[in-house]
Structures are given as structure tokens and as C-alpha cells.
Scaffold this active site. Structure first.
Site, PDB file in Angstrom:
ATOM      1  N   ARG A  22       0.793  -1.223   0.000  1.00  0.00           N
ATOM      2  CA  ARG A  22       0.000   0.000   0.000  1.00  0.00           C
ATOM      3  C   ARG A  22       0.829   1.279   0.000  1.00  0.00           C
ATOM      4  NH1 ARG A  22      -2.700  -3.753   1.698  1.00  0.00           N
ATOM      5  NH2 ARG A  22      -0.741  -4.232   2.689  1.00  0.00           N
ATOM      6  N   THR A  23       1.762   1.366   0.945  1.00  0.00           N
ATOM      7  CA  THR A  23       2.417   2.667   1.149  1.00  0.00           C
ATOM      8  C   THR A  23       3.236   3.054  -0.079  1.00  0.00           C
ATOM      9  OG1 THR A  23       2.513   2.071   3.467  1.00  0.00           O
ATOM     10  CG2 THR A  23       3.738   4.019   2.804  1.00  0.00           C
ATOM     11  N   LYS A  45      25.703  -3.168   0.009  1.00  0.00           N
ATOM     12  CA  LYS A  45      27.181  -3.071   0.021  1.00  0.00           C
ATOM     13  C   LYS A  45      27.660  -2.294   1.239  1.00  0.00           C
ATOM     14  CE  LYS A  45      26.832  -2.435  -4.943  1.00  0.00           C
ATOM     15  NZ  LYS A  45      26.923  -1.340  -5.937  1.00  0.00           N
ATOM     16  N   ARG A  50      11.000   3.962   3.755  1.00  0.00           N
ATOM     17  CA  ARG A  50      10.623   2.949   4.756  1.00  0.00           C
ATOM     18  C   ARG A  50      11.871   2.158   5.101  1.00  0.00           C
ATOM     19  NH1 ARG A  50       5.542  -1.087   4.762  1.00  0.00           N
ATOM     20  NH2 ARG A  50       4.592   0.897   5.294  1.00  0.00           N
ATOM     21  N   HIS A  78       4.479   5.755  11.659  1.00  0.00           N
ATOM     22  CA  HIS A  78       4.025   5.588  10.275  1.00  0.00           C
ATOM     23  C   HIS A  78       3.031   6.731  10.004  1.00  0.00           C
ATOM     24  CE1 HIS A  78       2.904   3.945   6.528  1.00  0.00           C
ATOM     25  NE2 HIS A  78       2.601   2.711   6.862  1.00  0.00           N
TER      26      HIS A  78
HETATM   27  N1   CP Z   1      -0.487  -0.109   5.828  1.00  0.00           N
HETATM   28  C1   CP Z   1       0.737  -0.348   5.303  1.00  0.00           C
HETATM   29  O1   CP Z   1       1.724   0.262   5.705  1.00  0.00           O
HETATM   30  O2   CP Z   1       0.764  -1.298   4.319  1.00  0.00           O
HETATM   31  P1   CP Z   1       2.067  -1.739   3.526  1.00  0.00           P
HETATM   32  O3   CP Z   1       3.002  -2.382   4.537  1.00  0.00           O
HETATM   33  O4   CP Z   1       1.602  -2.696   2.472  1.00  0.00           O
HETATM   34  O5   CP Z   1       2.698  -0.513   2.958  1.00  0.00           O
END
Ligand code: CP
Length: 308
Positions: free
Chosen positions: A51-52, A80, A101, A129
């Protein structure tokens, strides 16, 4: 240079403005279709995501921009030994904004301290998040018409669930919000969130292990998966993973207007049979996430002087 590492990097009025922009994008998407023409988003994902990452990328495409992507440490020079700091400096030479991320708490902050373009935390370990929180807040606002005067149940892995920590932080700034924290003993909300957020803000909360008993009093139920990747041993994960499964039978105990949210991915904690219930809002949450990420990137790129 404004970066978004934590949801608290946004004031309540900025969040309200982002929700307003997201609603305007939904109403008139063509007005936004060229605003990022010639600009590039770099998505640096050193941890899995569906999603993100895809919603950030879809958001940039829908704003007329382009995307550069790192998907997994193994395919980048992180394998590396390149540091997050160096990666952020390098990517600043190619892109206009970064969404990162990383499995390590604090990695997004390190990226922000070294980048010369805006950085958005797309999830750092068990910490924060914030853009999931923006998706959550937009969904709550669109479904309930308010972000205040709500009784919110959080259910599942409240220890490792970064989306839970971020949403509690965000909602604690609105009046009349109280929390019911539903989890197994081992997965209770960490003390640093209770002592650092709930208690100083005078937020009413109670902790319970009993989902069924909590359901009748809730305006919102935020289900979460048990975070396998943060456990130290598989045995504990297997013992705890199915602690709570929301089924149509259990949902009968809830009010007719209660919304069910889930940041997704779902494993087993919401039965697929719940998806057709009008109270199930988790796929609307996914879509709202894309609009809020569009609104957020516009805000940061304007602030950085990259769009007018
Ligand atoms: N909600 C969420 O962060 O989903 P993903 O881990 O798929 O990005």
C-alpha cells in the site's frame, strides 16, 4: 525544509488543511493532474510494502510527476554497506522529495538530517508511520464527520504496531477522545506511549483483553495484525497471532454506526465475511491514503519552493 518523520511534525490545523485538500482532490482531480509535472518522487523502501509504496507512487503519477524507486535493500547499495545518510545525500541529487521505509527506528530522521529535499517517513521499524495516520484520520473524518468526541478501540498488537502509536498520538490532540486498548497482556501499549502521550494529555483510556465486552461502546474499532517481523521468537508469534478475529457474529455486538478500520495487510484478524458489512471501512482507508499522500506531497513541495 519541512520533513514529516512523526505525525506530530504536523499541527492540527495542517492536518485539517490536508484533509480539506484531499477532499478537493477527490472532488476535482483534473485540477491537480499537472501540479507536479517535471518533479520526481524517490521511494526508498528497505522493508516490504504494498500500500504505502504504491500509493505514494500512484499519488505522484496522479499529480503529473514521475517516480524513482528502490524496492528492498538487496537491490540497492545498502547491501554493500552504504549508510542511510549517504543514500539520502545521493538521492537528493536525483529527486525532489523522498518517501523512505526502513526496518530501523530513526532511519527516516537520519535521512531527513542529510537530505537537501523533503523526506517523508513511510514507516521506521516499530516507531512511526505518519502517512498511515493521515489515511486513518481522513477516513475517520469522512465516515464520522469529526475527529473529536470519539471512543476509539485499538485491538491486537498494540506493542509493536507503529500505526497504533502514531494514531494515538494524533487523536490525543482532539477533544473528547477516549481509548479502549484491547490486547493480550504481552502486546499491551508500551509505557512510553501511555506515560508520554496519554497521561500528559489527560486522555481517558482503559486496557482490556476482552474484545466482545468492549464492542458495544465504540465509535471506531482499529484492528491490527500481530507484527510477526518484530517478534524475537516464532513460538510467541504463533501463540499470539490469532488472539482476536473479528467475525460477523462478534460485529453484531457493535453499534450500527461503528467503523472498522485496519491499516492492512490483514492476515487473519478480520474475517473476509466482514468485508461486506457497511461498517467495514478498511478498503476506503486505502484509497484515502493515496489522496492524503497527494495532499502531503503538494504541501511539502510548495514549502520547499519546488512548486508555486
Ligand atoms: N499499511 C501499510 O503500511 O501497508 P504496507 O506495509 O503494504 O505498505
Amino acid at each position: 525544509m519541512k520533513h514529516i518523520i512523526d505525525i506530530l511534525d504536523l499541527s492540527v490545523s495542517e492536518i485539517d488543511a490536508l484533509i480539506s485538500t484531499a477532499q478537493d482532490i477527490i472532488a476535482q482531480p483534473k485540477e491537480y493532474a499537472e501540479l507536479c509535472r517535471g518533479l520526481k518522487l524517490a521511494t526508498l523502501f528497505f522493508e516490504p510494502s504494498t500500500r504505502t509504496r504504491l500509493s505514494f507512487e500512484a499519488a505522484m503519477y496522479e499529480l503529473g510527476g514521475n517516480v524513482l524507486s528502490v524496492t528492498g535493500a538487496a537491490t540497492s547499495s545498502a547491501s554493500k554497506g552504504e549508510s542511510v545518510a549517504d543514500t539520502a545525500k545521493v538521492v537528493s541529487c536525483y529527486a525532489d522529495i523522498i518517501a523512505i521505509r526502513h526496518p530501523k527506528e530513526g532511519a527516516a530522521l537520519v535521512a531527513a538530517q542529510n537530505a537537501s529535499i523533503p523526506v517523508i517517513n513511510a514507516g521506521d521499524g516499530g516507531h512511526c508511520h505518519p502517512t498511515q495516520t493521515l489515511a486513518d484520520l481522513c477516513t475517520i473524518y469522512r465516515e464520522k464527520g469529526r475527529l473529536s468526541d470519539l471512543t476509539v478501540g485499538f485491538c491486537g498488537d498494540l506493542k509493536f504496531g507503529r500505526t497504533v502509536h502514531s494514531l494515538i498520538n494524533a487523536l490525543s490532540r482532539y477533544s473528547g477522545v477516549s481509548f479502549v486498548l484491547i490486547s493480550p497482556e504481552e502486546l499491551k501499549l508500551p509505557s512510553y506511549v501511555k506515560d508520554g502521550v496519554l497521561k500528559p494529555n489527560g486522555i481517558t483510556y482503559r486496557q482490556t483483553t476482552d474484545l466482545e465486552a468492549a464492542l458495544p461502546g465504540l465509535d471506531l474499532l482499529y484492528m491490527t495484525r500481530v507484527q510477526r517481523e518484530r517478534f524475537f521468537n516464532e513460538e510467541d508469534y504463533l501463540r499470539l497471532k490469532d488472539s482476536y478475529i473479528l467475525t460477523p457474529d462478534k460485529l453484531r455486538l457493535a453499534g450500527p454506526d461503528m467503523c472498522v478500520l485496519h491499516p492492512l495487510p490483514r492476515v487473519n484478524e478480520i474475517s473476509v465475511a466482514v468485508d461486506n458489512d457497511p461498517r467495514a471501512c478498511y478498503f476506503k482507508q486505502v484509497l484515502n491514503g493515496k489522496y492524503m499522500r497527494m495532499a502531503l506531497m503538494l504541501m511539502l513541495l510548495k514549502d520547499a519552493g519546488r512548486i508555486g
